[in-house]
Design an enzyme around this catalytic site. Structure first.
Site, PDB file in Angstrom:
ATOM      1  N   SER A 202       0.835  -1.195   0.000  1.00 41.32           N
ATOM      2  CA  SER A 202       0.000   0.000   0.000  1.00 41.32           C
ATOM      3  C   SER A 202       0.869   1.244   0.000  1.00 41.32           C
ATOM      4  CB  SER A 202      -0.885   0.026   1.246  1.00 41.32           C
ATOM      5  OG  SER A 202      -0.098   0.254   2.407  1.00 41.32           O
ATOM      6  N   ASP A 203       0.365   2.323  -0.620  1.00 38.29           N
ATOM      7  CA  ASP A 203       1.009   3.608  -0.402  1.00 38.29           C
ATOM      8  C   ASP A 203       0.903   3.908   1.092  1.00 38.29           C
ATOM      9  OD1 ASP A 203       2.305   5.986  -0.781  1.00 38.29           O
ATOM     10  OD2 ASP A 203       1.007   6.680  -2.390  1.00 38.29           O
ATOM     11  N   CYS A 204       1.887   4.618   1.614  1.00 37.17           N
ATOM     12  CA  CYS A 204       2.023   4.711   3.060  1.00 37.17           C
ATOM     13  C   CYS A 204       0.847   5.427   3.723  1.00 37.17           C
ATOM     14  CB  CYS A 204       3.344   5.372   3.406  1.00 37.17           C
ATOM     15  SG  CYS A 204       4.745   4.365   2.887  1.00 37.17           S
TER      16      CYS A 204
END
Length: 726
Positions: A237-239
């Site tokens: 996932s994007d952070c």
């Protein structure tokens, strides 16, 4: 492992399990254009004070040089592997960014290879191969176990190209996208990154797509990547995007456990997030206890993660890289490659016989503007600590005596220092103006409101130009496009260079071009629109094609129907090139179809009668037909130079809503003055001529297509008639 131990490994800071000697691991490192400080997996210090900082991708992409793209990535991975041996880096790098720049206002354009899906795909393949390929394993048949020099990551899927624009925010934005645009534009680079680049990781984006968060979309993560693309690797996932799903979007009224169930079952393997925001690690056990997710889903994720670590040699190393160390970081060869990447990418936008300049004829040069002594602005974002800096002031000052007067900073709100800059131009034999943007204006979570130079920069340039005694050279540093019509139209500005963010040696590369040691050959990977573009359509409108009823003019060179300042692929040289006649045997393609099953309907212009088989479904038909041709490139000028031939296909004119043209190939070639070189092209007919119909089928239309080499008045072309016979 126990359930608690398993859950503890699902975040970017994996705890490890001391009981079974499983080391902890920090997954997050970045290598966008050099080993970066971003992420917890990498750090600089006494042993590794810096690493080579290459130009940001938008400028390296402007070289249109696939071998350069791969070589840059090979050097980055060598430095990364050396830093790993020294305990300063991980082995998993979340790069490259391969999002299509749909809108010129997007603040992250500098991180990308531009606006064309085909070109971005080629960049992705070469960059990922440069990062990942271990020598002599390129032909490895078992992709799931093929060794990795380091692990790359293609990000951020999908339809992500808006950060913060007026009331829209990437954490809340719902990209309303047609399936046609998804297949044709937004997912195309990811498809080739997986299928041909064999990337070992992909990252989902913050935004929703048609109401569903990208990181919770089973259709994307599992059906598309795993099943259709045959992806081997892990999905991250994007952070903080899982926390965004739960807390910001409040999607479906989810609890943290619900968010885990939605994303893990959709196919997400790793949650990047800090502290309590790492939802997998903090609420994973609870999600299993509540029946939101099964422990077998966690096992699948861990298998995907640790298979990649095993392939990098995390547990047993890879002998070929065991001896890499400090000597392999910031070497002279690496620094020279950073300089060469900048030289190859810099684009000459205007030249009224002003450049190149002879330094022996210059007694004094005025050096003015916000970027005249630029250092940190040259390396953009997702940057590391460079080996060193060579600013424009440093480099030009080695060739000529300079009078440096900044005038103002990038935001240029204070005009108090204008007079010294103007006075400098009055007394100098030549004036160099360094203007443009910086991370203060365009960056992650910072989209632009217009395409103009910030603050009073235009006024500074006009005042300096009006006062200048000698010729004026304007150098623009930026990632995104700028409307500099005033400079293009000003006869006293003899030349304009676009230098992107040129990396640690950007000043040297610019000086080499200004003084004729290098003949510029870069081409714009982005369309440079005029500023009225921003009034013509909102940034949150995702359609690529024009929307006539709303007055929207379309996006990118493929669909924009307005007037531009500089088109995609534009770039001048100090010499002149033209093309000879095209030599081809492919003027028609007669394809005998055994069944109407292969045929698909096609949208035509009004009153056009469709043939019995309007188009071929390329997914079903095993297309082996090739289009091959040779073209001669002539250097008619007096200076050796490189030239990049861009090859486009144009669909039959009767097909409605098709791209005006689309890039299908390109080659860069060196041609000595007054000599010629022959370029040979060969590519699959279905891939080159195919369109994505509004139904999202990839089809090859019947009718007369055109292959075009080049742009503007010097282009050459030939027709290809496609006859689909039943």
């Amino acid at each position: 492992m126990t359930l608690a131990e398993k859950v503890a490994q699902l975040g970017d800071k994996a705890d490890g399990v001391q009981r079974i000697a499983l080391p902890k691991y920090h997954w997050w490192s970045e290598a966008l254009h050099g080993i970066a400080t971003t992420g917890f997996g990498t750090h600089f210090g006494d042993i590794v004070p810096g690493a080579t900082s290459f130009p940001t991708p938008i400028l390296t992409a402007a070289s249109f040089n696939e071998s350069l793209w791969k070589k840059v990535a090979q050097v980055i991975s060598t430095e990364g592997r050396a830093m790993y041996n020294l305990g300063h880096s991980g082995l998993t790098f979340w790069s490259p960014n391969i999002n299509v720049v749909r809108d010129p206002r997007w603040g992250r354009a500098l991180e990308t290879p531009g606006e064309d899906p085909f070109m971005i795909g080629r960049y992705a393949i070469n960059f990922v191969r440069g990062l990942q390929d271990v020598e002599q394993t390129e032909g490895y048949q078992d992709f799931s176990s093929r060794p990795l020099k380091v692990s790359g990551c293609c990000k951020h899927f999908a339809a992500y190209d808006l950060d913060k624009w007026f009331f829209e925010d990437r954490h809340k934005f719902d990209a309303r996208v047609t399936e046609q645009d998804m297949v044709e534009t937004f997912m195309r680079p990811f498809e080739v990154c997986v299928k041909e680049g064999d990337v070992s990781s992909v990252m989902c984006s913050f935004n929703k797509i048609n109401g569903i968060p990208a990181c919770a979309d089973t259709n994307l993560l599992t059906r598309t990547f795993r099943e259709e693309y045959k992806f081997n690797g892990y999905i991250v996932s994007d952070c903080d995007s899982l926390d965004v799903i739960y807390r910001v979007m409040n999607w479906l009224g989810d609890t943290q456990e619900d968010a885990i169930g939605q994303t893990l079952k959709a196919g997400l393997d790793l949650n990047c997030g800090w502290g309590q925001y790492n939802i997998y690690q903090h609420w994973g056990e609870s999600a299993v206890a509540q029946g939101k997710v099964r422990e077998t889903d966690i096992d699948r994720a861990l298998t995907n993660l640790y298979m990649v670590l095993m392939r990098t040699g995390f547990f047993d190393n890879i002998p070929a890289y065991e001896n890499l160390g400090s000597k392999d970081i910031c070497s002279n060869e690496n620094i020279e490659l950073a300089t060469e990447a900048a030289r190859q990418g810099i684009v000459l936008l205007k030249n009224n016989n002003t450049l190149p300049l002879d330094p022996k004829k210059i007694k004094l040069a005025a050096l003015v503007g916000p970027h005249a002594n630029a250092t940190t602005p040259m390396i953009g974002n997702y940057n590391g600590i460079p080996c060193r800096y060579t600013s424009p002031f440093d480099a030009i000052g080695k060739d000529v005596k300079v009078d440096y007067q900044q005038g103002c900073d990038v935001l240029c709100t204070n005009v108090a220092a204008f007079p010294p800059a103007v006075a400098s131009a009055k007394n100098a034999d030549v004036t160099f103006i360094f203007a443009g943007l910086s991370l203060d204006v365009e960056a992650e979570e910072r989209d632009r409101m217009d395409l103009l130079l910030p603050g009073n920069q235009t006024d500074l340039i006009n005042k300096v130009v009006a006062a200048s005694k000698g010729p004026v050279v304007l150098v623009i540093l930026s990632g995104g496009a700028l409307d500099i019509t005033f400079a293009e139209n000003n006869p006293k500005i003899g030349a304009i260079l676009w230098a992107g963010y040129a990396g640690e040696e950007g000043g040297q590369a610019i000086a080499d071009i200004i003084f004729g040691r290098y003949n510029p050959a870069g081409k714009l990977p982005l369309t440079w629109y005029k500023n009225d573009y921003v009034d013509a359509l909102p940034m949150n409108s995702m359609q690529l094609r024009p929307v006539d009823e709303l007055g929207y003019p379309g996006r990118t060179y493929k669909f924009f129907n307005g007037t531009v300042l500089y088109p995609f692929g534009y770039g001048l040289s100090y010499t002149a090139f033209n093309y000879g006649a095209i030599n081809t045997t492919t003027s028609s393609l007669a394809m005998n179809l055994s069944t109407p099953h292969f045929c698909k309907p096609l949208t035509y212009m009004t009153n056009f009668t469709a043939p019995p088989c309007p188009s071929l479904n390329t997914l079903d038909y095993g297309c082996t037909e090739e289009i091959s041709f040779d073209v001669e490139v002539k250097n008619t000028g007096n200076m050796d130079g490189y030239h990049t031939a861009l090859v486009y296909s144009k669909p039959p004119p009767e097909v409605a809503n098709a791209p005006m043209k689309q890039l299908v190939a390109f080659q860069r070639v060196f041609v000595p003055a007054k000599q010629s070189a022959t370029l040979s092209f060969s590519f699959n007919a279905c891939k080159a001529l195919a369109l994505v119909e509004k139904t999202a089928y990839v089809v090859l239309p019947a009718g007369k297509h055109t292959i075009v080499v080049g742009d503007g008045p010097d282009l050459v072309s030939f027709p290809v008639e496609v006859d689909l016979q039943l």
